[in-house]
Design an enzyme around this catalytic site. Structure first.
Site, PDB file in Angstrom:
ATOM      1  CB  SER A  62      -0.856  -0.039   1.251  1.00 12.85           C
ATOM      2  OG  SER A  62      -1.255   1.262   1.595  1.00 12.85           O
ATOM      3  CB  SER A  63       0.521   4.648  -1.401  1.00 14.71           C
ATOM      4  OG  SER A  63      -0.697   4.999  -0.806  1.00 14.71           O
ATOM      5  CE  LYS A  91      -1.026  -3.847   3.049  1.00 10.48           C
ATOM      6  NZ  LYS A  91      -1.533  -5.031   2.354  1.00 10.48           N
ATOM      7  CE1 TYR A 135      -3.175  -2.007   5.497  1.00  7.63           C
ATOM      8  CE2 TYR A 135      -2.824   0.303   4.983  1.00  7.63           C
ATOM      9  CZ  TYR A 135      -3.264  -0.954   4.619  1.00  7.63           C
ATOM     10  OH  TYR A 135      -3.788  -1.132   3.366  1.00  7.63           O
ATOM     11  CG  HIS A 159     -10.627   3.901   0.644  1.00  9.38           C
ATOM     12  ND1 HIS A 159     -10.320   2.747  -0.045  1.00  9.38           N
ATOM     13  CD2 HIS A 159      -9.877   3.862   1.761  1.00  9.38           C
ATOM     14  CE1 HIS A 159      -9.417   2.053   0.626  1.00  9.38           C
ATOM     15  NE2 HIS A 159      -9.132   2.706   1.716  1.00  9.38           N
TER      16      HIS A 159
HETATM   17  N1  LIG Z   1      -8.423  -0.646  -1.807  1.00 14.00           N
HETATM   18  C1  LIG Z   1      -7.377   0.141  -1.942  1.00 14.00           C
HETATM   19  O1  LIG Z   1      -7.494   1.296  -2.297  1.00 14.00           O
HETATM   20  C2  LIG Z   1      -5.991  -0.384  -1.692  1.00 14.00           C
HETATM   21  C3  LIG Z   1      -4.925   0.475  -1.962  1.00 14.00           C
HETATM   22  C4  LIG Z   1      -3.637   0.012  -1.735  1.00 14.00           C
HETATM   23  C5  LIG Z   1      -3.443  -1.274  -1.305  1.00 14.00           C
HETATM   24  N2  LIG Z   1      -4.486  -2.086  -1.056  1.00 14.00           N
HETATM   25  C6  LIG Z   1      -4.197  -3.432  -0.597  1.00 14.00           C
HETATM   26  O2  LIG Z   1      -4.802  -4.351  -1.469  1.00 14.00           O
HETATM   27  C7  LIG Z   1      -5.263  -5.481  -0.746  1.00 14.00           C
HETATM   28  C8  LIG Z   1      -6.750  -5.671  -0.990  1.00 14.00           C
HETATM   29  O3  LIG Z   1      -7.436  -4.502  -0.585  1.00 14.00           O
HETATM   30  P1  LIG Z   1      -9.015  -4.381  -0.688  1.00 14.00           P
HETATM   31  O4  LIG Z   1      -9.336  -2.947  -0.774  1.00 14.00           O
HETATM   32  O5  LIG Z   1      -9.525  -5.334  -1.723  1.00 14.00           O
HETATM   33  O6  LIG Z   1      -9.445  -4.887   0.751  1.00 14.00           O
HETATM   34  P2  LIG Z   1     -10.908  -5.235   1.268  1.00 14.00           P
HETATM   35  O7  LIG Z   1     -11.952  -4.871   0.280  1.00 14.00           O
HETATM   36  O8  LIG Z   1     -10.995  -4.712   2.664  1.00 14.00           O
HETATM   37  O9  LIG Z   1     -10.883  -6.802   1.327  1.00 14.00           O
HETATM   38  C9  LIG Z   1      -9.985  -7.478   2.107  1.00 14.00           C
HETATM   39  C10 LIG Z   1     -10.446  -8.908   2.169  1.00 14.00           C
HETATM   40  O10 LIG Z   1      -9.511  -9.614   2.953  1.00 14.00           O
HETATM   41  C11 LIG Z   1     -10.223 -10.568   3.686  1.00 14.00           C
HETATM   42  N3  LIG Z   1      -9.459 -10.963   4.857  1.00 14.00           N
HETATM   43  C12 LIG Z   1      -9.024 -10.195   5.851  1.00 14.00           C
HETATM   44  N4  LIG Z   1      -8.343 -10.939   6.744  1.00 14.00           N
HETATM   45  C13 LIG Z   1      -8.382 -12.175   6.281  1.00 14.00           C
HETATM   46  C14 LIG Z   1      -7.878 -13.382   6.765  1.00 14.00           C
HETATM   47  N5  LIG Z   1      -7.186 -13.424   7.899  1.00 14.00           N
HETATM   48  N6  LIG Z   1      -8.117 -14.490   6.037  1.00 14.00           N
HETATM   49  C15 LIG Z   1      -8.762 -14.427   4.842  1.00 14.00           C
HETATM   50  N7  LIG Z   1      -9.281 -13.295   4.344  1.00 14.00           N
HETATM   51  C16 LIG Z   1      -9.080 -12.204   5.074  1.00 14.00           C
HETATM   52  C17 LIG Z   1     -11.476  -9.838   4.081  1.00 14.00           C
HETATM   53  O11 LIG Z   1     -12.457 -10.768   4.377  1.00 14.00           O
HETATM   54  P3  LIG Z   1     -13.366 -10.594   5.688  1.00 14.00           P
HETATM   55  O12 LIG Z   1     -14.007  -9.246   5.559  1.00 14.00           O
HETATM   56  O13 LIG Z   1     -14.306 -11.732   5.586  1.00 14.00           O
HETATM   57  O14 LIG Z   1     -12.391 -10.680   6.833  1.00 14.00           O
HETATM   58  C18 LIG Z   1     -11.801  -9.066   2.814  1.00 14.00           C
HETATM   59  O15 LIG Z   1     -12.620  -9.802   1.938  1.00 14.00           O
HETATM   60  C19 LIG Z   1      -4.908  -5.222   0.704  1.00 14.00           C
HETATM   61  O16 LIG Z   1      -3.701  -5.833   0.991  1.00 14.00           O
HETATM   62  C20 LIG Z   1      -4.763  -3.719   0.771  1.00 14.00           C
HETATM   63  O17 LIG Z   1      -3.874  -3.339   1.788  1.00 14.00           O
HETATM   64  C21 LIG Z   1      -5.752  -1.669  -1.248  1.00 14.00           C
END
Ligand SMILES: NC(=O)c1ccc[n+]([C@@H]2O[C@H](COP(=O)([O-])OP(=O)(O)OC[C@H]3O[C@@H](n4cnc5c(N)ncnc54)[C@H](OP(=O)(O)O)[C@@H]3O)[C@@H](O)[C@H]2O)c1
Length: 310
Positions: free
Chosen positions: A109-110, A142, A138, A181
């Protein structure tokens, strides 16, 4: 090389980015998919994670699960967040090496970049200054994920890469105003104001800070593009190369929603960092470009939001 028969394991497959990856893979006729979510297995249990890898034997793996909950959770539950995130990624990365996964992509992540980072942010600025403190657990998890991938590449000759995406938005976004967000939050706010004939919408801060956004399906496309690359680039930014001020974003969302009232800025509220733009030159030099403009993405996201609340 990754082909349609490759076995691809996606963790966090019900999240915003995981679901976009699953959609993109299905569109590309990849049939051998293993989509893991929090019901599939407990990622903080090392043995269960290893057994899962030993049983499924994936060729490729993408790590996209995350435990987070916005600024409130960052402040109230930092221990739980750092433990869950560190243990999940550690167990996955180590197990992937043990079963000889051909390539792994870790979503960072950024927030791994310093708080007052030079702009646009190049991959090489990693660990060049202090982090944003509210986000430190966090960000530390990362950074550990990135370093772990590099260390395994060095010692075990693996092909594990980390990507640093801009803020994603799109299908399946979180519209909970406490944890969402900025894009889903503003879509929901402007929509409610339109329905309730509210004369104005208030935006936190001055509206001057600039941020970069990427449509989730574009981000998924970039991740799969990198998965197919022969060359090993260990850390890669994934953005659009374009940022927008919060004030301009609010105007765009106002127009997308069709809200006729005014926008007010609450200057009493903090702005956060002035600018956060990734330098995605490395990714672009490999031949990838985003397809969905911000205006198009907002239109799609708003359509999906309206459907979801019907
Ligand atoms: N969205 C962004 O803008 C963004 C930007 C930069 C980086 N990222 C990174 O990209 C990745 C995905 O982000 P996202 O936005 O798609 O996140 P998200 O929508 O919050 O989804 C995260 C998923 O991870 C699952 N999860 C969490 N803990 C878990 C565990 N212990 N076992 C299995 N599943 C688990 C959650 O399921 P439950 O809810 O059922 O726990 C949820 O479905 C993350 O690593 C995030 O840091 C995201």
């Amino acid at each position: 090389m990754m082909d349609k028969a490759s076995k691809i394991l996606v963790f966090g497959a019900k999240g915003l980015i995981g679901a976009a990856l699953a959609r993109r893979l299905r569109q590309g006729s990849f049939k051998n998919l293993i989509l893991a979510d929090s019901d599939t297995l407990e990622l903080d249990n090392r043995k269960k994670v290893y057994d899962f890898f030993a049983k499924t034997r994936p060729d490729y793996c993408i790590i996209a699960p995350i435990k987070e909950g916005g600024i409130v959770a960052n402040i109230r539950y930092p221990a739980e967040l750092i433990y869950q995130n560190l243990s999940a990624q550690t167990n996955i990365i180590d197990s992937a090496w043990r079963v000889n996964v051909a390539k792994l992509i870790y979503l960072a992540s950024s927030c791994v970049y310093p708080k007052d980072c030079r702009q646009p942010i190049k991959e090489e600025y990693l660990m060049s200054g202090p982090l944003e403190l509210t986000n430190a657990p966090y960000a530390a998890a990362k950074i550990s994920g990135i370093e772990m991938c590099k260390a395994y590449n060095l010692q075990y000759n693996t092909r594990f890469i980390s990507v640093v995406p801009a803020t994603a938005y799109g299908p399946g976004d979180n519209f909970d105003l406490n944890t969402s967000h900025v894009i889903p939050a503003l879509l929901a706010k402007f929509h409610a104001a339109k329905i309730n004939n509210t004369p104005y919408v208030t935006i936190w801060g001055s509206g001057k800070p600039k941020r970069e956004f990427i449509y989730a399906d574009d981000l998924a496309d970039a991740v799969l593009f990198l998965m197919r690359q022969g060359r090993l680039t260990e850390v890669v930014n994934i953005g659009t190369g374009v940022d927008v001020s919060i004030s301009r974003l609010a105007q765009l969302i106002k127009r997308t929603v069709g809200f006729m009232g005014k926008i007010k800025f609450d200057n009493e509220k903090p702005d956060g960092v002035a600018r956060k733009l990734l330098d995605s030159g490395l990714l672009f030099s490999l031949g990838w470009r985003p397809r969905v403009s911000l205006a198009q993405g907002l239109l799609k996201a708003y359509g999906l939001y309206k459907k979801s609340i019907c």
